[in-house]
Enzyme design. Structure first.
Site, mmCIF file in Angstrom:
data_model
loop_
_atom_site.group_PDB
_atom_site.id
_atom_site.type_symbol
_atom_site.label_atom_id
_atom_site.label_comp_id
_atom_site.label_asym_id
_atom_site.label_seq_id
_atom_site.Cartn_x
_atom_site.Cartn_y
_atom_site.Cartn_z
ATOM 1 N N LYS A 1 9.747 -1.482 -10.745
ATOM 2 C CA LYS A 1 11.075 -1.695 -10.159
ATOM 3 C C LYS A 1 11.804 -2.993 -10.608
ATOM 4 C CE LYS A 1 11.287 -4.042 -5.878
ATOM 5 N NZ LYS A 1 10.916 -5.454 -6.266
ATOM 6 N N ASP B 1 5.861 1.928 -6.784
ATOM 7 C CA ASP B 1 6.511 0.876 -5.692
ATOM 8 C C ASP B 1 4.898 0.277 -5.328
ATOM 9 O OD1 ASP B 1 6.623 -0.348 -2.978
ATOM 10 O OD2 ASP B 1 8.614 0.891 -2.879
ATOM 11 N N HIS B 2 4.827 -0.791 -5.592
ATOM 12 C CA HIS B 2 3.613 -1.362 -5.565
ATOM 13 C C HIS B 2 3.048 -1.536 -3.800
ATOM 14 C CE1 HIS B 2 5.408 -5.416 -4.770
ATOM 15 N NE2 HIS B 2 4.125 -5.833 -4.218
ATOM 16 N N LYS C 1 -0.994 -0.513 -1.577
ATOM 17 C CA LYS C 1 -1.897 -1.342 -0.904
ATOM 18 C C LYS C 1 -2.595 -0.332 0.156
ATOM 19 C CE LYS C 1 1.783 -4.818 -0.765
ATOM 20 N NZ LYS C 1 0.989 -6.006 -1.250
ATOM 21 N N GLU D 1 8.108 -13.797 3.876
ATOM 22 C CA GLU D 1 7.196 -14.513 2.864
ATOM 23 C C GLU D 1 7.278 -16.085 3.130
ATOM 24 O OE1 GLU D 1 7.123 -12.252 -1.194
ATOM 25 O OE2 GLU D 1 9.049 -11.771 -0.273
ATOM 26 N N ASP E 1 16.157 -6.109 -3.368
ATOM 27 C CA ASP E 1 14.579 -6.304 -3.911
ATOM 28 C C ASP E 1 13.685 -5.572 -2.968
ATOM 29 O OD1 ASP E 1 12.828 -7.831 -5.584
ATOM 30 O OD2 ASP E 1 12.523 -9.228 -4.035
ATOM 31 N N HIS F 1 10.131 -1.224 -0.787
ATOM 32 C CA HIS F 1 9.028 -1.464 0.037
ATOM 33 C C HIS F 1 9.303 -1.205 1.605
ATOM 34 C CE1 HIS F 1 7.913 -3.181 -3.758
ATOM 35 N NE2 HIS F 1 8.433 -4.262 -3.533
ATOM 36 N N LYS G 1 12.635 -14.772 2.442
ATOM 37 C CA LYS G 1 11.651 -15.740 1.416
ATOM 38 C C LYS G 1 11.837 -16.979 2.315
ATOM 39 C CE LYS G 1 11.746 -13.458 -2.983
ATOM 40 N NZ LYS G 1 10.260 -13.062 -2.622
HETATM 41 C C1 BG6 Z 1 8.272 -7.378 -5.413
HETATM 42 C C2 BG6 Z 1 9.452 -8.486 -4.957
HETATM 43 O O1 BG6 Z 1 8.462 -6.405 -5.492
HETATM 44 O O2 BG6 Z 1 7.605 -7.681 -3.966
HETATM 45 C C3 BG6 Z 1 9.184 -9.781 -4.567
HETATM 46 O O3 BG6 Z 1 10.273 -8.179 -6.325
HETATM 47 C C4 BG6 Z 1 8.095 -9.933 -3.397
HETATM 48 O O4 BG6 Z 1 10.324 -10.554 -4.384
HETATM 49 C C5 BG6 Z 1 7.012 -9.159 -3.614
HETATM 50 O O5 BG6 Z 1 7.762 -11.209 -3.230
HETATM 51 C C6 BG6 Z 1 6.005 -8.928 -2.417
HETATM 52 O O6 BG6 Z 1 5.028 -8.057 -2.743
HETATM 53 P P1 BG6 Z 1 3.559 -8.663 -2.119
HETATM 54 O O7 BG6 Z 1 2.771 -7.490 -2.657
HETATM 55 O O8 BG6 Z 1 3.447 -9.977 -2.967
HETATM 56 O O9 BG6 Z 1 3.613 -8.741 -0.794
#
Ligand code: BG6
Length: 486
Positions: free
Chosen positions: A156, A185-186, A190, A224, A243, A248, A338
């Protein structure tokens, strides 16, 4: 990880190998897989990037990165050993000569037993996605021959809005088939996110009450403490909504609300997720004004590579409704931002309270039952309910039943990318998004983007660092007689 056998042999080609993602997440994830014996013995990496490294100088840099980002001594040893299987090509992604060099490199490596299965990982800035895909297509590097696979992994952001996401899909699909494309989508990597389906569909206890009759509302929060750090250049053009939300947060929303799939196979699961996202009500401009809040933290405009008068949001809160049988009239409150007070990713299901008649003697309202799914940190699940406080009076107190992943399954070093990479190598699409899902996600945020771009926020910045975000976000939920649960 579903199986514990090594993934099929493959050569991983990373575009943008000199970037932050690789040193912080991808390379550590590859090393975690290697240490678990999940990579083929001839697995190797070819990296392409514009930085002027040679093979030895890139390897030396990678060793420095390993020392900075991999802390477990066993994994660090594995990582340093694996460096000898990393090859570097310096060049511009739009230069066709780079792809000739790449093709030759892959052929040479094949003579040294490297696999003819290629996984092309696009860890490059978004503007290069279509360029790389079309150059790979022209160089015939995406043509699958015999039993060998050629796959594309796309990071992404997948586009900037609905129109650009559609265009990117079209361009990718003009050089590769849907089956060859893995849209990442990382968050889906998880463990706790994957566990949502296991939790819902393997326990008889919760699913019967998982609907509008018993659930008052749902909150999904990804808060965050970090700011934009060194990513001002990217983030200032993107903002919190793009973002985090059409990726997510929507993925978590779909897992919480989807119907049970007929089987645990990628097609069935993706169809159910897609169906439920299509049930999310598209907002009218009036609803955008009433049901969304955007914020910017104080000091954001002073961050490196951020415009001094930036109107980019670093916080977003939304109220959504789903128009389907299970969820009608149940509000879903989503928020992410953030520089907030604490780092947590959490889904909270608030159940409707039982009748209070029996407890009229208690002075306070009866607190509702809460099911909390902690995605990170401290992965786990808790159920909050009421119990009698010991003593002569009938007084209620809230108590917690808590399951912590680490208590039962220990904690292995994980970046979230291990499963994702492993699944790409195995060709398993379960944790990836198909073209239509990406477009559905963008279609849902497009009305918000349209209204927001027409109305520049005048009150930015509007929340202090280390707070819970703008006051308007509290109002958004309080006007429904509810509150964000911390
Ligand atoms: C990313 C965003 O996809 O996910 C970042 O671009 C964000 O802005 C991050 O901080 C959050 O992922 P994780 O795994 O660090 O919670």
């Amino acid at each position: 990880m579903k199986q514990h056998t090594a993934a099929p042999p493959c050569t991983l080609v990373i575009f943008g190998i000199a970037g932050d993602l690789v040193k912080r997440l991808l390379y550590p994830a590859i090393c975690n897989l290697e240490s678990e014996g999940l990579l083929d013995e001839n697995f190797c990496i070819v990296g392409v990037a514009k930085e002027k490294y040679t093979n030895p100088s890139f390897r030396a840099q990678l060793i420095k990165d390993v020392k900075a980002f991999i802390h477990d001594p066993v994994i660090r040893k594995v990582a340093i050993k694996l460096v000898s299987r990393v090859y570097y090509i310096s060049g511009d992604f739009s230069d066709s000569k780079v792809y000739v060099t790449l093709k030759n490199k892959l052929k040479t490596l094949e003579t040294k037993k490297a696999s003819q299965n290629y996984l092309f990982y696009f860890a490059a800035p978004p503007e290069f996605m279509t360029i790389i895909a079309s150059q790979l297509g022209k160089a015939k590097l995406l043509t699958e021959e015999g039993d060998y696979f050629r796959r594309i992994v796309v990071e992404k952001p997948f586009g900037h809005d609905l129109a650009s996401a559609k265009q990117l899909n079209q361009e990718l699909l003009s050089v590769a088939s849907e089956n060859q494309i893995f849209r990442i989508d990382h968050f889906l990597g998880k463990e706790t996110v994957q566990n949502i389906m296991a939790f819902r569909f393997s326990n008889g206890l919760f699913e019967p009450i998982w609907n509008r009759l018993y659930i008052d509302h749902v909150q999904i929060s990804v808060t965050e403490t970090l700011g934009v750090e060194a990513r001002g250049n990217y983030y200032d053009h993107v903002g919190a909504l793009r973002d985090m939300v059409p990726n997510h947060l929507f993925q978590m929303l779909s897992l919480i609300t989807m119907e049970p799939p007929i089987a645990f196979t990628p097609d069935y699961i993706q169809n159910e997720k897609e169906k439920v996202l299509q049930a999310v009500q598209l907002m009218t401009p009036e609803q955008v004004l009433a049901q969304t809040v955007r914020g910017q933290y104080e000091g954001y405009r002073l961050e490196p590579d951020v415009a001094a008068d930036s109107s980019t949001e670093t916080y977003v809160a939304l109220k959504l409704h789903l128009d389907n049988w299970r969820w009608l009239h149940v509000p879903f409150y989503l928020r992410t931002g953030k520089k907030l007070k604490s780092r947590t990713s959490e889904i909270i299901i608030q159940f409707k309270s039982g009748p209070a008649a029996l407890f009229n003697s208690c002075k306070k309202d009866i607190p509702p039952n809460l099911l909390r799914i902690y995605i990170q940190p401290d992965e786990g699940i808790s159920l909050q309910f009421n119990a009698k406080v010991p003593g002569p009076n009938l007084e209620l107190g809230q108590v917690d039943m808590k399951f912590k992943y680490s208590d039962y399954f220990g904690i292995k070093p994980q970046t979230g990318y291990e499963t994702i990479l492993y699944d790409c190598m195995c060709g398993d699409h379960l944790l990836f998004k198909k073209a239509d899902m990406v477009e559905t996600e963008w279609a849902l945020v497009q009305p918000i983007l349209d209204v927001w771009s027409a109305l520049t926020p005048r009150e930015f910045p509007n929340y202090p660092q280390a707070s819970w975000g703008p006051a308007d976000a509290d109002e958004l939920i309080q006007k429904d007689g509810r509150a964000w649960i911390l």
